[in-house]
Design a protein around this motif. Structure first.
Motif, PDB file in Angstrom:
ATOM      1  N   GLU A 234       0.754  -1.182   0.163  1.00 24.60           N
ATOM      2  CA  GLU A 234      -0.223  -0.050   0.155  1.00 24.60           C
ATOM      3  C   GLU A 234       0.885   1.310   0.001  1.00 24.60           C
ATOM      4  OE1 GLU A 234      -2.945  -0.023   3.191  1.00 24.60           O
ATOM      5  OE2 GLU A 234      -3.974  -1.636   2.282  1.00 24.60           O
ATOM      6  N   ASP A 235       1.915   1.337   0.707  1.00 25.93           N
ATOM      7  CA  ASP A 235       2.648   2.441   0.760  1.00 25.93           C
ATOM      8  C   ASP A 235       4.162   2.379   0.663  1.00 25.93           C
ATOM      9  OD1 ASP A 235       3.242   1.175   3.112  1.00 25.93           O
ATOM     10  OD2 ASP A 235       2.692   2.878   4.445  1.00 25.93           O
ATOM     11  N   PHE A 236       4.482   1.187  -0.304  1.00 21.31           N
ATOM     12  CA  PHE A 236       5.775   1.168  -0.563  1.00 21.31           C
ATOM     13  C   PHE A 236       5.971  -0.135  -1.579  1.00 21.31           C
ATOM     14  CE2 PHE A 236       5.930  -2.060   2.986  1.00 21.31           C
ATOM     15  CZ  PHE A 236       6.906  -2.961   2.316  1.00 21.31           C
ATOM     16  N   LEU A 237       7.077  -0.202  -2.451  1.00 22.69           N
ATOM     17  CA  LEU A 237       7.312  -1.416  -3.419  1.00 22.69           C
ATOM     18  C   LEU A 237       9.023  -1.347  -3.371  1.00 22.69           C
ATOM     19  CD1 LEU A 237       8.235   0.193  -6.395  1.00 22.69           C
ATOM     20  CD2 LEU A 237       5.945   0.576  -6.407  1.00 22.69           C
ATOM     21  N   TYR A 238       9.495  -2.489  -3.994  1.00 26.19           N
ATOM     22  CA  TYR A 238      10.563  -2.652  -4.148  1.00 26.19           C
ATOM     23  C   TYR A 238      10.848  -3.966  -5.366  1.00 26.19           C
ATOM     24  CZ  TYR A 238      10.072  -6.688  -1.054  1.00 26.19           C
ATOM     25  OH  TYR A 238       9.663  -7.860  -0.695  1.00 26.19           O
ATOM     26  N   THR A 239      11.810  -3.562  -6.088  1.00 27.04           N
ATOM     27  CA  THR A 239      12.061  -4.465  -7.334  1.00 27.04           C
ATOM     28  C   THR A 239      13.082  -5.682  -6.693  1.00 27.04           C
ATOM     29  OG1 THR A 239      13.817  -3.465  -8.115  1.00 27.04           O
ATOM     30  CG2 THR A 239      11.817  -2.881  -8.980  1.00 27.04           C
ATOM     31  N   LEU A 240      12.634  -6.912  -6.969  1.00 24.38           N
ATOM     32  CA  LEU A 240      13.757  -8.034  -6.869  1.00 24.38           C
ATOM     33  C   LEU A 240      13.863  -8.904  -8.048  1.00 24.38           C
ATOM     34  CD1 LEU A 240      15.760  -9.155  -4.945  1.00 24.38           C
ATOM     35  CD2 LEU A 240      13.536 -10.507  -3.821  1.00 24.38           C
ATOM     36  N   LEU A 241      14.970  -8.504  -8.836  1.00 24.27           N
ATOM     37  CA  LEU A 241      15.035  -9.385 -10.254  1.00 24.27           C
ATOM     38  C   LEU A 241      15.880 -10.475 -10.543  1.00 24.27           C
ATOM     39  CD1 LEU A 241      14.675  -5.703 -11.824  1.00 24.27           C
ATOM     40  CD2 LEU A 241      12.974  -7.041 -11.124  1.00 24.27           C
ATOM     41  N   VAL A 242      16.519 -10.982  -9.259  1.00 31.11           N
ATOM     42  CA  VAL A 242      17.548 -12.121  -9.562  1.00 31.11           C
ATOM     43  C   VAL A 242      16.551 -13.124  -9.747  1.00 31.11           C
ATOM     44  CG1 VAL A 242      17.723 -12.229  -7.093  1.00 31.11           C
ATOM     45  CG2 VAL A 242      19.553 -13.125  -8.650  1.00 31.11           C
ATOM     46  N   PRO A 243      16.737 -14.474 -10.367  1.00 34.70           N
ATOM     47  CA  PRO A 243      17.880 -14.359 -11.356  1.00 34.70           C
ATOM     48  C   PRO A 243      17.384 -13.748 -12.917  1.00 34.70           C
ATOM     49  CG  PRO A 243      17.140 -16.604 -11.403  1.00 34.70           C
ATOM     50  CD  PRO A 243      16.353 -15.780 -10.379  1.00 34.70           C
ATOM     51  N   ASP A 244      16.273 -13.889 -13.249  1.00 34.61           N
ATOM     52  CA  ASP A 244      15.714 -13.642 -14.478  1.00 34.61           C
ATOM     53  C   ASP A 244      14.530 -12.893 -14.397  1.00 34.61           C
ATOM     54  OD1 ASP A 244      14.386 -15.774 -13.615  1.00 34.61           O
ATOM     55  OD2 ASP A 244      13.800 -16.623 -15.488  1.00 34.61           O
ATOM     56  N   ARG A 245      14.059 -12.134 -13.387  1.00 31.86           N
ATOM     57  CA  ARG A 245      12.939 -11.513 -13.152  1.00 31.86           C
ATOM     58  C   ARG A 245      13.009 -10.094 -13.722  1.00 31.86           C
ATOM     59  NH1 ARG A 245      10.118 -14.617  -9.434  1.00 31.86           N
ATOM     60  NH2 ARG A 245      10.692 -16.822 -10.111  1.00 31.86           N
ATOM     61  N   ALA A 246      14.197  -9.314 -14.295  1.00 32.17           N
ATOM     62  CA  ALA A 246      14.032  -7.975 -14.682  1.00 32.17           C
ATOM     63  C   ALA A 246      12.944  -8.102 -15.717  1.00 32.17           C
ATOM     64  CB  ALA A 246      15.343  -7.592 -15.211  1.00 32.17           C
ATOM     65  N   SER A 247      13.003  -9.244 -16.847  1.00 33.54           N
ATOM     66  CA  SER A 247      12.125  -9.448 -17.701  1.00 33.54           C
ATOM     67  C   SER A 247      10.505  -9.274 -17.327  1.00 33.54           C
ATOM     68  CB  SER A 247      12.283 -10.559 -18.487  1.00 33.54           C
ATOM     69  OG  SER A 247      12.307 -11.826 -17.932  1.00 33.54           O
ATOM     70  N   THR A 248      10.222  -9.627 -16.137  1.00 29.37           N
ATOM     71  CA  THR A 248       8.930  -9.558 -15.556  1.00 29.37           C
ATOM     72  C   THR A 248       8.305  -8.228 -15.183  1.00 29.37           C
ATOM     73  OG1 THR A 248       9.372 -10.009 -13.148  1.00 29.37           O
ATOM     74  CG2 THR A 248       9.396 -12.095 -14.557  1.00 29.37           C
ATOM     75  N   LEU A 249       9.256  -7.170 -15.224  1.00 28.30           N
ATOM     76  CA  LEU A 249       9.095  -6.015 -15.075  1.00 28.30           C
ATOM     77  C   LEU A 249       9.145  -4.786 -16.339  1.00 28.30           C
ATOM     78  CD1 LEU A 249       8.859  -3.644 -13.022  1.00 28.30           C
ATOM     79  CD2 LEU A 249      11.169  -3.525 -12.904  1.00 28.30           C
ATOM     80  N   PHE A 250      10.163  -5.065 -17.114  1.00 27.30           N
ATOM     81  CA  PHE A 250      10.113  -4.272 -18.231  1.00 27.30           C
ATOM     82  C   PHE A 250      10.913  -4.928 -19.313  1.00 27.30           C
ATOM     83  CE2 PHE A 250      13.969  -3.626 -15.843  1.00 27.30           C
ATOM     84  CZ  PHE A 250      15.269  -3.455 -16.639  1.00 27.30           C
ATOM     85  N   PRO A 251      10.944  -4.543 -20.554  1.00 27.81           N
ATOM     86  CA  PRO A 251      11.536  -5.370 -21.781  1.00 27.81           C
ATOM     87  C   PRO A 251      13.109  -5.149 -21.490  1.00 27.81           C
ATOM     88  CG  PRO A 251       9.717  -3.863 -22.354  1.00 27.81           C
ATOM     89  CD  PRO A 251       9.944  -3.704 -21.128  1.00 27.81           C
ATOM     90  N   VAL A 252      13.773  -6.096 -21.594  1.00 31.75           N
ATOM     91  CA  VAL A 252      15.161  -6.029 -21.508  1.00 31.75           C
ATOM     92  C   VAL A 252      15.773  -7.409 -22.089  1.00 31.75           C
ATOM     93  CG1 VAL A 252      15.075  -7.457 -19.377  1.00 31.75           C
ATOM     94  CG2 VAL A 252      16.834  -5.901 -19.414  1.00 31.75           C
ATOM     95  N   PHE A 253      17.313  -7.245 -22.007  1.00 33.75           N
ATOM     96  CA  PHE A 253      18.003  -8.535 -22.485  1.00 33.75           C
ATOM     97  C   PHE A 253      18.607  -9.157 -21.114  1.00 33.75           C
ATOM     98  CE2 PHE A 253      18.799  -5.193 -25.728  1.00 33.75           C
ATOM     99  CZ  PHE A 253      18.249  -5.675 -26.667  1.00 33.75           C
ATOM    100  N   ASP A 254      17.685  -9.898 -20.667  1.00 34.37           N
ATOM    101  CA  ASP A 254      17.929 -10.483 -19.345  1.00 34.37           C
ATOM    102  C   ASP A 254      18.754 -11.602 -19.058  1.00 34.37           C
ATOM    103  OD1 ASP A 254      17.401 -10.189 -16.607  1.00 34.37           O
ATOM    104  OD2 ASP A 254      15.140 -10.978 -16.682  1.00 34.37           O
ATOM    105  N   GLN A 255      20.036 -11.454 -19.399  1.00 37.22           N
ATOM    106  CA  GLN A 255      21.184 -12.351 -19.144  1.00 37.22           C
ATOM    107  C   GLN A 255      22.356 -11.799 -18.389  1.00 37.22           C
ATOM    108  OE1 GLN A 255      21.003 -12.860 -23.649  1.00 37.22           O
ATOM    109  NE2 GLN A 255      23.367 -13.181 -23.567  1.00 37.22           N
ATOM    110  N   PRO A 256      23.104 -12.238 -17.709  1.00 36.33           N
ATOM    111  CA  PRO A 256      24.252 -11.671 -17.153  1.00 36.33           C
ATOM    112  C   PRO A 256      25.220 -11.152 -17.752  1.00 36.33           C
ATOM    113  CG  PRO A 256      24.098 -13.891 -16.499  1.00 36.33           C
ATOM    114  CD  PRO A 256      22.829 -13.742 -17.579  1.00 36.33           C
ATOM    115  N   ASN A 257      25.558 -11.624 -18.926  1.00 42.49           N
ATOM    116  CA  ASN A 257      26.652 -11.274 -19.621  1.00 42.49           C
ATOM    117  C   ASN A 257      26.395 -10.155 -20.783  1.00 42.49           C
ATOM    118  OD1 ASN A 257      25.328 -12.761 -21.663  1.00 42.49           O
ATOM    119  ND2 ASN A 257      27.112 -14.300 -22.193  1.00 42.49           N
ATOM    120  N   LEU A 258      25.319  -9.614 -20.710  1.00 43.90           N
ATOM    121  CA  LEU A 258      24.829  -8.315 -21.430  1.00 43.90           C
ATOM    122  C   LEU A 258      24.835  -7.290 -20.499  1.00 43.90           C
ATOM    123  CD1 LEU A 258      22.474  -9.599 -24.289  1.00 43.90           C
ATOM    124  CD2 LEU A 258      25.019  -8.903 -24.286  1.00 43.90           C
TER     125      LEU A 258
END
Length: 857
Positions: free
Chosen positions: A138-162
């Motif tokens: 309700e009054d806060f949020l935070y991202t947690l994108l390990v290991p491949d969850r950046a792509s569940t938030l925004f369009p991305v090349f979601d691999q560690p060597n890029l």
């Protein structure tokens, strides 16, 4: 039709089929190794310009925009951006100034080749942010994108060597704070909202991108040249006052150590952090914005030495990641263990100067061995370095093998290489691969030049294979009573022919002294020549220095002597080895219980006492039969309660109180616990805080105290922190004495939205599946197993294993074993990694089933 036309058609058809085949290979759910390898060759110079507009209401979606700049070397294939959200989240796509048709399928946004060019490309995507890993409250949020969850938030090349740089803009309610990986450069006020603009970030992998936004308090300290900021929601003034200085000092101290050890300055623009009350695990090493579980950082004057050590190690671990993981990153998540082993390994080194009175060799043993053995002894054991074909399965690689066995391996590697040569190798590794990616063999190749040991052969068994050795002895005495011959043999516990090259010490205990000799295994059998001719010892202590790895001999008649060993490392490991021999059915549970009783009375070291307490609980609730448990419950309860009355240090009192609370379910136990909770009984030097009283109230409810309703009402009214009050309210159905209420709560967990606050869910499951309630809760085990694959897809990296631990992992009955076996038989295609997690969580079930079968035979 001419021959030339026919040939042209055939060529075109062949080319089309080939392209379709390649697309089918590259375009699959998740991020396959094939797609990742192709994009590594295709793409470079990646810059993400991102903006998110966070509304006031949690139910409203978050509009967002990506302006991507990327250099493309090969346009024969489309550009694939990973975006694992429901269809309809992509509103507009523009490629190189031309609006194109949206193609969003198989968790990817596809930019066709005809809209690409060799060189710099610009792509704009307007979208609705995905929320699977956004952790909105309700009054806060935070991202947690390990290991491949950046792509569940925004369009991305979601691999560690890029690796890429990020420019971020966050619009949020005006009374919210915002923290991101780069420094904030300006703010623009727009009515009830403020837009926070951040500068260009350091180069990082996508899983390290993050932001935190919400109603937080802010603290700042500058130590030397390090200016640090922290967001937090803790409201307990005692905890805030006692914790802020240590938190900042521990970060600064860790940075000083790591700069010196690696010969490389702090690698990023800033070191800020956020303490989050419902964070899924201890910490996450986001570049410039580390996230922690708030309860791990904020301690008051009731905190034990173990809690302070845990906080120090957690901070050192996450700070170490700035070099190991963030600066130098694994190329693919099969080497995720590398960043974790270095973080743990360095954390152990960093903590030492901060706690000069602590036996750090003992701390290493107690921190790593029990957890490592807890997975490596099981049917689900896995190598430190695992195979990975798709990043969607990367979360399942995490576990105690990575976090606890790998540091043991690294310590053996340092011993084999030599500390000075090892540090030189690490410095070369950091310098060579800074702001880049590396694999295990890159480090091995560097260290190989600094030692005569064949490290590639050495690492084959330690890193690439699973399991542990069982050590046996062949000891012959001469007529005069001296040692005539002394051999040790190692045999892989899983029956294979693996040999672990390792070095450890053995203590030969005599009335007035202990003779310590070194055992250096190279082959299966080892002759201990230095022991030959020595008098017969009163006792032999294996792994005296805690450097070895495996199950060592332990004679039942010598058990009680362990409690009185002078050397703390030997004594601490003696308790661990006793537990492992108990699990291997080599020791009688009641004989082990007698040792633990001695230890609870005699032990002066708080770290060892904590280990004895933990093992006592496991023995009592799991390896005792119900009859044994009932016959020894009053004895154990009285013993611990009487110890609490003695003049003992506060750390020991807190540990003993935890054990008392865990077994005080008898009528007398409940009344004693109630009197402490109600502050009718005061125990000298037992320091309890608000959280302790809340926990006691919930335990009394679990045990069915007659005043449960009143206790819970009073406990809720006493909670001052709003986040903690919400947690308490969430847990109420799991604490209910009404079976139907508990059943409804469990059924609600089928909806993934009700599982979002994972730490709360795990606590609730612990109450539902407590041994005292298993007759009514065993019916849920089949459903809990059937949810496993969905939980892997929707939960964070540790949740599948923790879900299993909190459900079927709590059981010891034959009925639970049969439920597991039926599930495995009916799900023969279960993901092998998840199958291993299930075997790890149910290792006690396996061992107890074998013990019962042997008794029947």
């Amino acid at each position: 039709m001419t021959t030339r036309i026919l040939v042209s058609i055939l060529v075109l058809s062949l080319f089309s089929c080939q392209n379709a085949s390649e697309e089918r290979t590259l375009l699959n759910p998740g991020i396959s190794k094939e797609l990742a390898d192709f994009r590594k060759e295709q793409l470079s110079a990646i810059n993400y310009n991102l903006s998110f507009s966070i509304p006031e209401k949690i139910e409203d979606s978050i509009p967002a925009r990506l302006d991507l700049e990327v250099t493309i070397s090969n346009t024969s294939e489309p550009l694939y951006l990973d975006f694992n959200v429901e269809k309809g989240h992509v509103n507009r796509v523009v490629a190189n100034a031309e609006e194109i048709t949206i193609q969003h399928k198989e968790e990817h946004i596809i930019i066709p080749s005809e809209h690409l060019k060799t060189g710099v490309n610009n792509v704009t995507i307007e979208f609705i942010a995905g929320e699977q890993s956004l952790n909105r409250n309700e009054d806060f949020l935070y991202t947690l994108l390990v290991p491949d969850r950046a792509s569940t938030l925004f369009p991305v090349f979601d691999q560690p060597n890029l690796k890429a740089v990020y420019n971020l803009s966050i619009t949020a309610p005006k009374d919210w704070e915002v923290l991101a990986g780069a420094p904030e450069v300006d703010q623009i006020s727009e009515g009830d909202f403020i837009t926070h603009n951040f500068g260009t970030s350091d180069k990082m992998s996508s899983y390290l991108f993050s932001f935190v936004a919400g109603k937080f308090s802010v603290a700042n300290q500058k130590i030397a040249d390090l200016d640090m900021n922290m967001l937090y929601r803790e409201t307990d003034s005692a905890k805030i006052q006692a914790s802020l200085n240590p938190i900042f000092e521990l970060h600064a101290g860790a940075v000083d150590f790591l700069e010196d050890y690696t010969a490389y300055d702090f690698p990023f623009q800033k070191l800020d952090f956020a303490a989050i009350p419902i964070f899924q695990y201890g910490g996450m090493e986001h570049v410039g914005a580390i996230q922690y579980r708030e309860s791990s950082l904020f301690l008051d004057n009731t905190a034990t030495e173990s809690q302070k050590l845990s906080r120090a190690k957690l901070i050192a671990h996450e700070t170490s990641h700035m070099w190991f993981g963030d600066l130098v990153t694994m190329n693919w998540f099969n080497d995720v263990w590398m960043k974790e082993v270095f973080a743990n390994f360095m954390a152990d080194k960093i903590v030492n100067p901060a706690f000069p009175d602590v036996n750090h060799e003992l701390l290493f043993v107690l921190s790593h061995y029990p957890s490592a053995y807890g997975e490596d002894r099981t049917q689900g054991s896995n190598p430190i370095r695992q195979q990975l074909d798709n990043l969607k399965n990367a979360g399942s690689l995490y576990g105690s093998i990575i976090y606890n066995k790998a540091p043991i391996m690294m310590r053996q590697l340092e011993l084999a290489t030599g500390k000075e040569a090892f540090q030189e190798g690490i410095q070369e590794y950091i310098k060579t691969y800074a702001n880049d990616n590396a694999v295990w063999n890159d480090l091995v190749s560097i260290l190989d030049t600094k030692t005569d040991v064949d490290l590639k052969k050495w690492s084959e068994v330690w890193v690439n294979q699973s399991g542990r050795p069982v050590i046996s002895e062949e000891l012959i005495y001469a007529e005069d009573g001296s040692i005539q011959s002394f051999y040790l043999t190692q045999q892989a516990e899983d029956g294979s022919d693996k040999i672990w090259p390792q070095t450890f010490k053995i203590g030969l205990v005599y009335p007035n002294s202990t003779q310590v000799i070194t055992a250096a295994f190279v082959d299966q059998k080892l002759q201990l020549k230095k022991a030959e001719g020595l008098p017969k010892p009163q006792q032999i202590i294996y792994n005296y220095d805690g450097m070895g790895y495996g199950v060592f001999p332990q004679q039942e008649e010598d058990l009680l002597k362990i409690a009185f060993l002078n050397d703390e490392v030997a004594r601490g490991y003696g308790y661990i080895n006793t537990h492992e021999n108990l699990l291997n059915a080599r020791l009688d549970p009641v004989a082990v219980f007698d040792l633990y009783k001695k230890g609870l009375i005699a032990e002066k070291n708080a770290l060892i006492l904590n280990r004895i307490s933990s093992q006592t609980q496991n023995l009592f609730w799991t390896y005792f039969t119900e009859m044994q448990r009932e016959s020894h419950q009053e004895e154990l309860e009285d013993l611990v309660y009487n110890q609490l009355q003695k003049d003992l240090p506060a750390n020991s009192k807190k540990t003993l109180f935890g054990l008392f609370k865990a077994v005080a379910y008898s009528k007398s136990g409940k009344e004693r616990l109630y009197a402490i909770w109600n502050q009718e009984t005061e125990i000298t030097n037992l320091k309890l805080n608000e959280d302790d009283y809340t926990s006691m109230a919930m335990t009394l409810a679990l045990y069915g105290h007659e005043n449960t309703t009143e206790i819970l009402q009073k406990a809720e009214a006493a909670i001052t922190n709003p986040d903690k009050k919400k947690r308490f309210q969430f847990l109420q159905p799991a604490l209910s004495a009404d079976e139907t209420t508990r059943d409804r709560f469990f059924e609600s967990l089928k909806d993934f939205k009700n599982r979002e606050k994972e730490s709360w869910v795990l606590s609730a499951l612990g109450y539902i599946n407590h041994p005292l309630r298993q007759e009514s809760s065993v019916k849920h085990l089949k459903t809990s197993l059937e949810l496993l694959e969905e939980i892997q897809l929707t939960g964070d990296i540790f949740f599948p294993k923790n879900w299993l631990n909190a459900t079927i992992g709590n059981y010891s009955s034959e009925g639970a074993y049969q439920i597991r076996e039926a599930f495995l038989e009916n799900n023969s295609d279960l993901n092998p990694v998840l199958k291993n997690k299930l075997y790890q969580a149910t290792d006690d079930l396996d061992r107890l089933h074998r013990m019962r079968s042997q008794l029947e035979d």
